[in-house]
Write a protein that holds these residues in place. Structure first.
Motif, PDB file in Angstrom:
ATOM      1  N   TYR A 192       0.845  -1.194   0.000  1.00 22.29           N
ATOM      2  CA  TYR A 192       0.000   0.000   0.000  1.00 22.29           C
ATOM      3  C   TYR A 192       0.879   1.242   0.000  1.00 22.29           C
ATOM      4  CZ  TYR A 192      -3.526   3.400   1.354  1.00 22.29           C
ATOM      5  OH  TYR A 192      -4.356   4.496   1.386  1.00 22.29           O
ATOM      6  N   PRO A 193       0.518   2.241  -0.795  1.00 20.65           N
ATOM      7  CA  PRO A 193      -0.571   2.237  -1.784  1.00 20.65           C
ATOM      8  C   PRO A 193      -0.242   1.371  -3.003  1.00 20.65           C
ATOM      9  CG  PRO A 193       0.645   4.298  -1.913  1.00 20.65           C
ATOM     10  CD  PRO A 193       1.221   3.549  -0.740  1.00 20.65           C
ATOM     11  N   ALA A 194      -1.263   0.804  -3.596  1.00 20.60           N
ATOM     12  CA  ALA A 194      -1.057  -0.165  -4.678  1.00 20.60           C
ATOM     13  C   ALA A 194      -0.274   0.421  -5.840  1.00 20.60           C
ATOM     14  CB  ALA A 194      -2.415  -0.681  -5.156  1.00 20.60           C
ATOM     15  N   GLY A 195      -0.498   1.700  -6.134  1.00 20.45           N
ATOM     16  CA  GLY A 195       0.194   2.335  -7.245  1.00 20.45           C
ATOM     17  C   GLY A 195       1.657   2.617  -6.977  1.00 20.45           C
ATOM     18  N   HIS A 196       2.108   2.411  -5.738  1.00 22.87           N
ATOM     19  CA  HIS A 196       3.506   2.673  -5.383  1.00 22.87           C
ATOM     20  C   HIS A 196       4.282   1.406  -5.022  1.00 22.87           C
ATOM     21  CE1 HIS A 196       3.254   7.281  -4.438  1.00 22.87           C
ATOM     22  NE2 HIS A 196       3.212   6.994  -5.724  1.00 22.87           N
ATOM     23  N   VAL A 197       3.750   0.252  -5.370  1.00 24.29           N
ATOM     24  CA  VAL A 197       4.457  -1.002  -5.051  1.00 24.29           C
ATOM     25  C   VAL A 197       5.823  -1.029  -5.721  1.00 24.29           C
ATOM     26  CG1 VAL A 197       4.438  -3.497  -5.374  1.00 24.29           C
ATOM     27  CG2 VAL A 197       2.367  -2.336  -4.600  1.00 24.29           C
ATOM     28  N   ALA A 198       5.882  -0.661  -6.998  1.00 26.13           N
ATOM     29  CA  ALA A 198       7.167  -0.656  -7.708  1.00 26.13           C
ATOM     30  C   ALA A 198       8.104   0.390  -7.102  1.00 26.13           C
ATOM     31  CB  ALA A 198       6.954  -0.379  -9.192  1.00 26.13           C
ATOM     32  N   LEU A 199       7.569   1.531  -6.711  1.00 27.61           N
ATOM     33  CA  LEU A 199       8.386   2.573  -6.079  1.00 27.61           C
ATOM     34  C   LEU A 199       8.954   2.079  -4.757  1.00 27.61           C
ATOM     35  CD1 LEU A 199       9.445   5.491  -5.900  1.00 27.61           C
ATOM     36  CD2 LEU A 199       7.251   6.134  -4.873  1.00 27.61           C
ATOM     37  N   LEU A 200       8.139   1.401  -3.972  1.00 29.12           N
ATOM     38  CA  LEU A 200       8.614   0.863  -2.691  1.00 29.12           C
ATOM     39  C   LEU A 200       9.718  -0.170  -2.901  1.00 29.12           C
ATOM     40  CD1 LEU A 200       5.197   0.551  -0.828  1.00 29.12           C
ATOM     41  CD2 LEU A 200       7.096   2.051  -0.195  1.00 29.12           C
ATOM     42  N   GLU A 201       9.629  -0.938  -3.968  1.00 31.80           N
ATOM     43  CA  GLU A 201      10.690  -1.893  -4.286  1.00 31.80           C
ATOM     44  C   GLU A 201      11.999  -1.160  -4.562  1.00 31.80           C
ATOM     45  OE1 GLU A 201      10.864  -5.210  -4.306  1.00 31.80           O
ATOM     46  OE2 GLU A 201       8.851  -5.329  -3.460  1.00 31.80           O
ATOM     47  N   ARG A 202      11.927  -0.081  -5.322  1.00 37.38           N
ATOM     48  CA  ARG A 202      13.129   0.701  -5.627  1.00 37.38           C
ATOM     49  C   ARG A 202      13.701   1.347  -4.374  1.00 37.38           C
ATOM     50  NH1 ARG A 202      11.629   5.067  -9.627  1.00 37.38           N
ATOM     51  NH2 ARG A 202      13.877   5.494  -9.548  1.00 37.38           N
ATOM     52  N   ILE A 203      12.813   1.826  -3.507  1.00 32.68           N
ATOM     53  CA  ILE A 203      13.281   2.435  -2.259  1.00 32.68           C
ATOM     54  C   ILE A 203      14.000   1.401  -1.402  1.00 32.68           C
ATOM     55  CG2 ILE A 203      12.528   3.507  -0.099  1.00 32.68           C
ATOM     56  CD1 ILE A 203      10.219   4.780  -1.701  1.00 32.68           C
ATOM     57  N   ALA A 204      13.454   0.189  -1.325  1.00 32.05           N
ATOM     58  CA  ALA A 204      14.085  -0.864  -0.523  1.00 32.05           C
ATOM     59  C   ALA A 204      15.446  -1.246  -1.083  1.00 32.05           C
ATOM     60  CB  ALA A 204      13.176  -2.090  -0.465  1.00 32.05           C
ATOM     61  N   GLU A 205      15.610  -1.131  -2.402  1.00 32.54           N
ATOM     62  CA  GLU A 205      16.891  -1.463  -3.029  1.00 32.54           C
ATOM     63  C   GLU A 205      17.941  -0.389  -2.761  1.00 32.54           C
ATOM     64  OE1 GLU A 205      15.997  -1.902  -7.131  1.00 32.54           O
ATOM     65  OE2 GLU A 205      14.881  -3.786  -6.868  1.00 32.54           O
ATOM     66  N   ARG A 206      17.516   0.868  -2.641  1.00 34.95           N
ATOM     67  CA  ARG A 206      18.462   1.974  -2.537  1.00 34.95           C
ATOM     68  C   ARG A 206      18.424   2.683  -1.190  1.00 34.95           C
ATOM     69  NH1 ARG A 206      18.295   3.857  -7.957  1.00 34.95           N
ATOM     70  NH2 ARG A 206      19.164   5.886  -7.384  1.00 34.95           N
ATOM     71  N   GLY A 207      17.471   2.327  -0.359  1.00 34.44           N
ATOM     72  CA  GLY A 207      17.330   2.975   0.939  1.00 34.44           C
ATOM     73  C   GLY A 207      16.672   2.031   1.924  1.00 34.44           C
ATOM     74  N   LEU A 208      15.585   2.490   2.547  1.00 35.71           N
ATOM     75  CA  LEU A 208      14.884   1.671   3.528  1.00 35.71           C
ATOM     76  C   LEU A 208      13.383   1.900   3.440  1.00 35.71           C
ATOM     77  CD1 LEU A 208      17.098   2.304   6.707  1.00 35.71           C
ATOM     78  CD2 LEU A 208      17.058   0.212   5.328  1.00 35.71           C
ATOM     79  N   VAL A 209      12.642   0.850   3.728  1.00 39.00           N
ATOM     80  CA  VAL A 209      11.201   0.951   3.968  1.00 39.00           C
ATOM     81  C   VAL A 209      10.994   0.445   5.382  1.00 39.00           C
ATOM     82  CG1 VAL A 209       8.897   0.222   3.263  1.00 39.00           C
ATOM     83  CG2 VAL A 209      10.697   0.518   1.536  1.00 39.00           C
ATOM     84  N   LEU A 210      10.303   1.205   6.216  1.00 35.82           N
ATOM     85  CA  LEU A 210      10.157   0.796   7.613  1.00 35.82           C
ATOM     86  C   LEU A 210       8.762   1.070   8.144  1.00 35.82           C
ATOM     87  CD1 LEU A 210      10.254   3.372   9.828  1.00 35.82           C
ATOM     88  CD2 LEU A 210      12.569   3.536   8.940  1.00 35.82           C
ATOM     89  N   THR A 211       8.424   0.357   9.210  1.00 31.66           N
ATOM     90  CA  THR A 211       7.140   0.490   9.879  1.00 31.66           C
ATOM     91  C   THR A 211       7.249  -0.120  11.263  1.00 31.66           C
ATOM     92  OG1 THR A 211       4.774  -0.025   9.764  1.00 31.66           O
ATOM     93  CG2 THR A 211       6.289  -1.701   8.974  1.00 31.66           C
ATOM     94  N   GLU A 212       6.369   0.302  12.178  1.00 32.49           N
ATOM     95  CA  GLU A 212       6.331  -0.383  13.468  1.00 32.49           C
ATOM     96  C   GLU A 212       5.201  -1.416  13.500  1.00 32.49           C
ATOM     97  OE1 GLU A 212       5.436   2.303  16.802  1.00 32.49           O
ATOM     98  OE2 GLU A 212       4.667   3.718  15.333  1.00 32.49           O
ATOM     99  N   TYR A 213       4.477  -1.552  12.385  1.00 31.01           N
ATOM    100  CA  TYR A 213       3.363  -2.498  12.323  1.00 31.01           C
ATOM    101  C   TYR A 213       3.837  -3.844  11.782  1.00 31.01           C
ATOM    102  CZ  TYR A 213       0.665   1.704  13.134  1.00 31.01           C
ATOM    103  OH  TYR A 213       0.177   2.855  13.686  1.00 31.01           O
ATOM    104  N   PRO A 214       3.459  -4.942  12.429  1.00 27.75           N
ATOM    105  CA  PRO A 214       3.923  -6.265  12.003  1.00 27.75           C
ATOM    106  C   PRO A 214       3.335  -6.667  10.659  1.00 27.75           C
ATOM    107  CG  PRO A 214       2.309  -6.455  13.777  1.00 27.75           C
ATOM    108  CD  PRO A 214       2.633  -5.006  13.650  1.00 27.75           C
ATOM    109  N   PRO A 215       3.918  -7.678  10.030  1.00 25.00           N
ATOM    110  CA  PRO A 215       3.422  -8.132   8.725  1.00 25.00           C
ATOM    111  C   PRO A 215       1.925  -8.413   8.762  1.00 25.00           C
ATOM    112  CG  PRO A 215       5.510  -9.201   9.226  1.00 25.00           C
ATOM    113  CD  PRO A 215       5.116  -8.444  10.462  1.00 25.00           C
TER     114      PRO A 215
END
Length: 384
Positions: A192-215
């Protein structure tokens, strides 16, 4: 030691599952008892009434091992305060704000993180860029350009991965081959958001994606408001590019201000509904007006190069105290160079309450700005 940390990681994974953040009573309970004992007492309902209220609905969801395995499958990890990469200094602002009675700002019990960057390094000298989802082309252009130039200077860019300004900021940082961090209000695996799934993948490759909420945790309005405190706390300053009269971006800005962080706002056309929030922040003196990356660099004051690329003149010299929050700077200035002072004396001279002084002094010691001596606390000689 590794075994102890693993045990604490499992305990914190359990607690992150059973309590809805920010869970201030549970956070204090963990600080007093340690995560392992706290988790056992929560599970057995042998905890104070306020802690029970925050955990009783989910206390039987013992999914820690499952959550850790799911995170590993995603290429993620649970970073906890016992880890070397825990961003203790930035998150101290949450502890201090919570200690002085501000609600909704308790520090996280742990953070689920995806990406190869170290979290503490990503949170060093970082800036958040936030704004409206229904952004204008002007707003998206400004957010992208600011992020591009700041990331090109080595400044990590934090945002919330939402449509509009957030997405533009992340893309700008990625275009500069810089570090960017997305802070989510849901589980890492939700997409989520669905339209940013590819963007989140790129961020994880070059930076970080984080949350305090479990899977598996779904997005919800209140969770985005709660996550905003992390965006504010983990960065030196927050830039609001566009915001309506009532918006999540303004919420992030107000939280940043309450935490003693720098708040900046970009002006827009006076007739634009998407700039009303920015103009209100500036008019109320809640934010500094910034119209360029040079303005941002000068306002935050820790980037060392003073102005925008191509500006003439040498960079301004950095002082060891550059970047200290307002209260930490007042405590530091109250210290002497020779004779030590007690926490009570520092509180009296700085005008900061003693409980807060006791929290700030060890942080100054970690930053080599203060030291303990026989008579109390004093300033480190090399920290002028």
């Amino acid at each position: 030691m590794t075994g102890a940390v693993d045990e604490e990681r499992v305990a914190r994974a359990y607690l992150l599952r059973v309590a809805e953040p920010p869970a201030p009573s549970l956070v204090r309970f963990v600080e007093e008892n340690g995560p392992v004992l706290a988790a056992a007492l929560v599970r057995a309902e042998r905890c104070p009434a306020r802690v029970r209220d925050e955990t009783v609905a989910r206390k039987d969801q013992a999914l820690a091992e499952h959550d850790l395995a799911e995170a590993s499958r995603l290429g993620a990890r649970l970073v906890i305060p016992e880890d070397d990469e825990w961003p203790a200094w930035p998150l101290l602002s949450l502890e201090q704000a919570s200690a002085r009675g501000l609600t909704g700002v308790s520090p996280p019990l742990g953070l689920w993180v995806r990406g190869d960057e170290r979290l503490d390094e990503a949170a060093d000298r970082a800036v958040s860029i936030v704004g409206a989802r229904a952004a204008t082309s002007y707003g998206e252009h400004v957010a992208s350009e600011f992020a591009y130039e700041l990331a090109g200077r080595g400044v990590p860019i934090f945002s919330g991965a939402a449509y509009g300004i957030d997405g533009a900021a992340h893309r700008g940082a990625l275009a500069a081959d810089g570090t960017t961090v997305a802070v989510l209000g849901c589980g890492l695996d939700v997409g989520y958001p669905a339209g940013h799934v590819a963007l989140l993948e790129r961020i994880a490759e070059r930076g970080l994606v984080l949350t305090e909420y479990p899977p598996g945790t779904p997005p919800a309005r209140h969770r985005f408001l709660v996550r905003n405190r992390l965006i504010a706390a983990l960065t030196e300053g927050t830039v609001v590019v566009e915001a309506g009269a009532r918006s999540g971006a303004r919420n992030t800005a107000c939280t940043a201000g309450a935490l003693g962080k720098v708040v900046m706002a970009v002006p827009g056309p006076i007739g634009s509904a998407m700039s009303v929030g920015c103009h209100q922040l500036i008019r109320d003196a809640s934010a500094t007006l910034v119209a360029s990356v040079a303005d941002v660099a000068e306002t935050v004051g820790r980037f060392g190069d003073g102005g925008a690329a191509g500006d003439e003149g040498p960079p301004k010299p950095r002082r060891p105290t550059d970047g200290l929050a307002k209260d930490a700077l007042r405590v530091h200035e109250a210290l002497g160079l020779r004779k030590g002072k007690s926490a009570e004396q520092v509180a009296t001279e700085s005008g900061i309450e003693v409980s807060k002084v006791r929290a700030i002094l060890p942080a100054l010691e970690i930053d080599e700005l203060a030291e303990r001596c026989d008579t109390g606390w004093r300033r480190r000689k090399e920290a002028r």
